[in-house]
Design an enzyme around this catalytic site. Structure first.
Site, PDB file in Angstrom:
ATOM      1  N   GLY A 153       0.696  -1.347   0.045  1.00 14.50           N
ATOM      2  CA  GLY A 153      -0.169  -0.022  -0.080  1.00 14.50           C
ATOM      3  C   GLY A 153       0.845   1.165   0.005  1.00 14.50           C
ATOM      4  O   GLY A 153       0.528   2.374  -0.106  1.00 14.50           O
ATOM      5  N   GLU A 154       2.171   1.172   0.014  1.00 12.09           N
ATOM      6  CA  GLU A 154       2.880   2.373   0.178  1.00 12.09           C
ATOM      7  C   GLU A 154       3.147   2.685  -1.142  1.00 12.09           C
ATOM      8  O   GLU A 154       3.943   1.813  -1.894  1.00 12.09           O
ATOM      9  CB  GLU A 154       4.166   2.164   1.155  1.00 12.09           C
ATOM     10  CG  GLU A 154       3.709   1.813   2.571  1.00 12.09           C
ATOM     11  CD  GLU A 154       5.020   1.484   3.321  1.00 12.09           C
ATOM     12  OE1 GLU A 154       6.024   1.984   3.125  1.00 12.09           O
ATOM     13  OE2 GLU A 154       5.202   0.520   4.129  1.00 12.09           O
ATOM     14  N   ALA A 155       3.423   4.318  -1.411  1.00  8.99           N
ATOM     15  CA  ALA A 155       3.608   4.774  -2.747  1.00  8.99           C
ATOM     16  C   ALA A 155       4.951   4.430  -3.157  1.00  8.99           C
ATOM     17  O   ALA A 155       5.404   4.155  -4.287  1.00  8.99           O
ATOM     18  CB  ALA A 155       3.366   6.231  -2.541  1.00  8.99           C
ATOM     19  N   LYS A 157       6.941   1.975  -2.267  1.00 11.42           N
ATOM     20  CA  LYS A 157       7.061   0.383  -2.756  1.00 11.42           C
ATOM     21  C   LYS A 157       6.244   0.223  -3.877  1.00 11.42           C
ATOM     22  O   LYS A 157       6.735  -0.745  -4.918  1.00 11.42           O
ATOM     23  CB  LYS A 157       6.451  -0.519  -1.742  1.00 11.42           C
ATOM     24  CG  LYS A 157       7.359  -0.468  -0.200  1.00 11.42           C
ATOM     25  CD  LYS A 157       6.616  -1.182   0.846  1.00 11.42           C
ATOM     26  CE  LYS A 157       7.546  -1.329   1.742  1.00 11.42           C
ATOM     27  NZ  LYS A 157       6.969  -2.399   2.978  1.00 11.42           N
ATOM     28  N   ILE A 158       5.179   0.879  -4.218  1.00  7.47           N
ATOM     29  CA  ILE A 158       4.345   0.708  -5.508  1.00  7.47           C
ATOM     30  C   ILE A 158       5.407   1.275  -6.608  1.00  7.47           C
ATOM     31  O   ILE A 158       5.409   0.600  -7.729  1.00  7.47           O
ATOM     32  CB  ILE A 158       3.447   1.455  -5.452  1.00  7.47           C
ATOM     33  CG1 ILE A 158       2.238   0.646  -4.516  1.00  7.47           C
ATOM     34  CG2 ILE A 158       2.451   1.505  -6.924  1.00  7.47           C
ATOM     35  CD1 ILE A 158       0.795   1.501  -4.253  1.00  7.47           C
TER      36      ILE A 158
END
Length: 273
Positions: A153-155, A157-158
């Site tokens: 869910g973390e930007a 990591k995305i």
């Protein structure tokens, strides 16, 4: 005690004879011995298989609890060798079905320390390179890719995951992209389009239109715009068939990250056009 049947008696005599040369072994008895040896071998194989399955399940459960330390569990289970290379780790992750998709996504998107080897990045790149995207349009490839694991869910990591996807897709399909960044931004644009068209929170009159999608893709491919025909095909494909990501809660994070890359702030909704 019931008497031994002739085959069993022959097997007994033959087995005894293998340990002592005093009693000759007839041809039929030798065949019985070979059969028994094969049965024992199969039993041992089954036992070893069951034991390995238990080790794999235990290791996967440990990986699922603590993805950041998951490779240690795989080493202890004999799935990985100590000090395995990123490509070997990626292969083991793909082959171990008991690993949870959310834990897999978390592990693949982990950052590397500022000083030291790029273990997680290289593992992510090796994992993504295991997909054959050559025969697929970018939205089709993205659809396949996002079913292999659950995005975190973390930007940040995305971003790492999407960058790896863009690199692999560009390597397989350089045309019509000017550079890898065009794949990267277009992938985010597709996710934003998917969220916009299929979100129940966006009113029908505010849904992104085809001309809006065209405009969103302007300027992302260097000095040459992406083919409008390709963008039109992507738009209608997404409109007709939603990309459903594992877990179902990642779209908002992806869209926020996408707007940041496109210079649109934290807004949402295409509309207009």
């Amino acid at each position: 005690k019931p008497p031994l049947t002739p085959p069993a008696e022959r097997s007994r005599r033959a087995l005894c004879a293998t340990a002592s040369s005093d009693e000759p072994v007839a041809a039929g008895e030798a065949a019985d011995v070979a059969g028994l040896v094969e049965v024992h071998r199969l039993v041992e194989v089954l036992r070893a298989t069951k034991a390995r399955k238990r080790r794999v399940q235990t290791a996967a459960a440990e990986f699922n609890r603590k993805p950041g330390k998951g490779t240690g569990a795989l080493v202890r289970a004999g799935i990985l060798a100590e000090g395995a290379a990123p490509v070997e780790v990626a292969a083991a992750l793909r082959a171990t079905a008991a690993i949870d998709k959310a834990a897999l996504g978390e592990f693949l998107s982990l950052p590397d320390p500022k000083e030291g080897p790029l273990f997680h990045k290289e593992t992510l790149d090796a994992f993504v390179s295991g997909f054959d995207f050559a025969a697929y349009r970018i939205d089709e490839a993205l659809r396949i890719f996002l079913q292999a694991f659950r995005l975190p869910g973390e930007a940040q990591k995305i971003d790492r995951v999407m960058e790896a996807f863009a690199g692999a897709y560009y390597h397989a399909n350089p045309d019509p992209f000017y550079h890898q960044d065009a794949c990267y931004v277009l992938a985010f644009s597709i996710i934003m389009l998917n969220t916009d068209l299929h979100s129940t929170k966006i009113a029908a009159e505010n849904k992104m239109t085809l001309p809006s999608f065209w405009r969103q893709a302007e300027g992302i491919n260097g000095s040459t715009d992406l083919p409008q025909e390709m963008l039109t095909t992507i738009y209608h494909a997404i409109k007709g068939d939603e990309i459903r990501m594992l877990g179902g809660g990642e779209e908002a994070s992806l869209s926020r990250a996408g707007w940041r890359h496109l210079g649109g702030g934290e807004g949402g909704g295409g509309g207009g056009g």
